[in-house]
Design a protein around this motif. Sequence first.
Motif, mmCIF file in Angstrom:
data_model
loop_
_atom_site.group_PDB
_atom_site.id
_atom_site.type_symbol
_atom_site.label_atom_id
_atom_site.label_comp_id
_atom_site.label_asym_id
_atom_site.label_seq_id
_atom_site.Cartn_x
_atom_site.Cartn_y
_atom_site.Cartn_z
ATOM 1 N N ASP A 95 0.806 -1.221 0.000
ATOM 2 C CA ASP A 95 0.000 0.000 0.000
ATOM 3 C C ASP A 95 0.843 1.277 0.000
ATOM 4 O O ASP A 95 0.295 2.388 0.111
ATOM 5 C CB ASP A 95 -0.938 0.013 1.212
ATOM 6 C CG ASP A 95 -0.181 0.030 2.536
ATOM 7 O OD1 ASP A 95 1.023 -0.307 2.540
ATOM 8 O OD2 ASP A 95 -0.785 0.374 3.568
ATOM 9 N N LEU A 96 2.169 1.148 -0.145
ATOM 10 C CA LEU A 96 3.018 2.336 -0.128
ATOM 11 C C LEU A 96 2.813 3.149 -1.404
ATOM 12 O O LEU A 96 2.941 2.629 -2.511
ATOM 13 C CB LEU A 96 4.486 1.936 -0.002
ATOM 14 C CG LEU A 96 5.482 3.106 0.050
ATOM 15 C CD1 LEU A 96 5.388 3.833 1.388
ATOM 16 C CD2 LEU A 96 6.911 2.603 -0.187
ATOM 17 N N ALA A 97 2.510 4.427 -1.260
ATOM 18 C CA ALA A 97 2.326 5.326 -2.404
ATOM 19 C C ALA A 97 3.558 6.211 -2.563
ATOM 20 O O ALA A 97 4.169 6.624 -1.568
ATOM 21 C CB ALA A 97 1.093 6.189 -2.199
ATOM 22 N N PRO A 98 3.960 6.511 -3.801
ATOM 23 C CA PRO A 98 5.152 7.337 -4.025
ATOM 24 C C PRO A 98 5.120 8.663 -3.276
ATOM 25 O O PRO A 98 6.159 9.122 -2.772
ATOM 26 C CB PRO A 98 5.150 7.554 -5.540
ATOM 27 C CG PRO A 98 4.451 6.353 -6.078
ATOM 28 C CD PRO A 98 3.389 6.023 -5.070
ATOM 29 N N GLU A 99 3.938 9.281 -3.185
ATOM 30 C CA GLU A 99 3.862 10.584 -2.525
ATOM 31 C C GLU A 99 4.204 10.512 -1.034
ATOM 32 O O GLU A 99 4.517 11.539 -0.414
ATOM 33 C CB GLU A 99 2.482 11.212 -2.703
ATOM 34 C CG GLU A 99 1.315 10.343 -2.298
ATOM 35 C CD GLU A 99 0.756 9.551 -3.467
ATOM 36 O OE1 GLU A 99 -0.441 9.191 -3.406
ATOM 37 O OE2 GLU A 99 1.493 9.310 -4.441
ATOM 38 N N GLN A 100 4.170 9.326 -0.444
ATOM 39 C CA GLN A 100 4.574 9.185 0.950
ATOM 40 C C GLN A 100 6.077 9.400 1.131
ATOM 41 O O GLN A 100 6.544 9.585 2.253
ATOM 42 C CB GLN A 100 4.182 7.797 1.480
ATOM 43 C CG GLN A 100 2.696 7.601 1.667
ATOM 44 C CD GLN A 100 2.369 6.193 2.128
ATOM 45 O OE1 GLN A 100 2.113 5.291 1.341
ATOM 46 N NE2 GLN A 100 2.396 5.997 3.435
ATOM 47 N N LEU A 101 6.806 9.369 0.022
ATOM 48 C CA LEU A 101 8.249 9.574 0.069
ATOM 49 C C LEU A 101 8.640 11.014 -0.269
ATOM 50 O O LEU A 101 9.825 11.344 -0.271
ATOM 51 C CB LEU A 101 8.956 8.605 -0.883
ATOM 52 C CG LEU A 101 8.604 7.126 -0.712
ATOM 53 C CD1 LEU A 101 9.500 6.264 -1.588
ATOM 54 C CD2 LEU A 101 8.688 6.682 0.735
ATOM 55 N N LYS A 155 -1.389 3.940 10.125
ATOM 56 C CA LYS A 155 -0.512 4.873 9.432
ATOM 57 C C LYS A 155 0.929 4.376 9.457
ATOM 58 O O LYS A 155 1.466 4.045 10.502
ATOM 59 C CB LYS A 155 -0.597 6.255 10.080
ATOM 60 C CG LYS A 155 0.192 7.318 9.326
ATOM 61 C CD LYS A 155 0.035 8.689 9.973
ATOM 62 C CE LYS A 155 0.836 9.741 9.216
ATOM 63 N NZ LYS A 155 0.720 11.083 9.845
ATOM 64 N N ARG A 156 1.559 4.339 8.275
ATOM 65 C CA ARG A 156 2.932 3.853 8.173
ATOM 66 C C ARG A 156 3.924 4.953 8.595
ATOM 67 O O ARG A 156 3.779 6.107 8.229
ATOM 68 C CB ARG A 156 3.224 3.436 6.730
ATOM 69 C CG ARG A 156 4.611 2.808 6.555
ATOM 70 C CD ARG A 156 4.844 2.421 5.111
ATOM 71 N NE ARG A 156 3.794 1.563 4.609
ATOM 72 C CZ ARG A 156 3.731 0.257 4.821
ATOM 73 N NH1 ARG A 156 4.668 -0.329 5.542
ATOM 74 N NH2 ARG A 156 2.748 -0.466 4.332
ATOM 75 N N VAL A 184 12.136 0.307 -3.501
ATOM 76 C CA VAL A 184 11.951 -0.262 -2.167
ATOM 77 C C VAL A 184 10.913 -1.382 -2.196
ATOM 78 O O VAL A 184 11.002 -2.357 -1.432
ATOM 79 C CB VAL A 184 11.582 0.848 -1.156
ATOM 80 C CG1 VAL A 184 10.140 1.297 -1.287
ATOM 81 C CG2 VAL A 184 11.885 0.397 0.272
ATOM 82 N N LYS A 185 9.941 -1.314 -3.093
ATOM 83 C CA LYS A 185 8.971 -2.401 -3.218
ATOM 84 C C LYS A 185 9.606 -3.653 -3.813
ATOM 85 O O LYS A 185 9.205 -4.783 -3.501
ATOM 86 C CB LYS A 185 7.773 -1.962 -4.059
ATOM 87 C CG LYS A 185 6.817 -1.039 -3.313
ATOM 88 C CD LYS A 185 5.568 -0.752 -4.137
ATOM 89 C CE LYS A 185 4.580 0.080 -3.355
ATOM 90 N NZ LYS A 185 3.312 0.315 -4.097
ATOM 91 N N GLU A 186 10.608 -3.471 -4.669
ATOM 92 C CA GLU A 186 11.344 -4.616 -5.185
ATOM 93 C C GLU A 186 12.139 -5.294 -4.061
ATOM 94 O O GLU A 186 12.181 -6.518 -3.966
ATOM 95 C CB GLU A 186 12.280 -4.188 -6.319
ATOM 96 C CG GLU A 186 11.569 -3.830 -7.602
ATOM 97 C CD GLU A 186 10.786 -5.004 -8.173
ATOM 98 O OE1 GLU A 186 11.416 -6.016 -8.533
ATOM 99 O OE2 GLU A 186 9.539 -4.908 -8.232
ATOM 100 N N ALA A 187 12.758 -4.498 -3.201
ATOM 101 C CA ALA A 187 13.482 -5.059 -2.052
ATOM 102 C C ALA A 187 12.528 -5.767 -1.099
ATOM 103 O O ALA A 187 12.893 -6.746 -0.445
ATOM 104 C CB ALA A 187 14.245 -3.952 -1.330
#
Length: 310
Positions: free
Chosen positions: A118-124, A188-189, A231-234
């Motif tokens: 569920d990680l979205a790019p905008e969180q970074l 919340k992550r 990071v999703k690949e890792a």
Amino acid sequence: MFAAKSWLCTDNISIERLLKMGHMDWIISLCAEMGIHPIKAIKMATYNTAKSYHMDHLIGSLTPGRFADIVLTDSLSKINPLYVFKDGELIAKDKKMVKNTEIDYSAMVTKGIPGLDDLAPEQLDIEPLEISEDGTKAKVYLFDVYGRGHAKFYQEVWVPVKDGKIVPEYEGETYSRLSVIRRYADGKRHVVNGLFKGVFVERGAVATSWPAPIPYFVVVGQESDEMAYCVKEADKYSGACIVTESYANKSVMPIEIYGMMTNMTVDELTSSASAIDATLEELGNRNEGEPVVNKLLSLFISLHRFRFME
């Protein structure tokens, strides 16, 4: 003065340093150079350590009934391993292997349990800690890989803002971005974003993981989309260091024994760590000193100490 029960240990030493400088033998020699009696330094690295783990009845001394590998050296103050015996057999002479000793660790390899679906790019994206009154500057975190737990590991610095976006420049130097991401989130992550000094990536991204005390990732790059992909690949592995560019994997070093160790031979590990650096160099990485893999893994020590992981 060291107490009678002092002991020695090492942590987070790169394979290159192990090959060139040694391991506990190097630490013992360093202690002797600092003025500690060589016999005491050897005892701190062997018997005292075994005793602290209540294992001195099994290891830690050349005593009947104990397990022991044996190193013969021509000096106690500067350990120079001339002969190395394992299980009673000579396996190394004059710093060269006479016989390879292979241990099968494959049963310890663990599968990855993804947690970043569920990680979205905008969180970074970097969220300013503070904006100047005229809106031209923002206060952000600047992490320094060379801080290694010291006060200068991170700073809060003012950087330019252009068209509402953070410009990753400070004191005339351009930096990569760094994101610290909790792997498994209940609600919340926890994510911390900032700039990073120590590894510069012009294109693409590089990410690695650490499982303890809480599983986290760090990823370095320039663009949130690429960093999120990397990071999703890792995240597909129990542990890994991965370099990506344009949403494609360029170099992968699996860390598949509980996300902390690799199931590789020395040659394979050396080659894999070198491939990470070589790939990053092709992407414009500017790196000095230790391999990038080791630098990124070292980050977790300071991130935990300064409570950037929770």
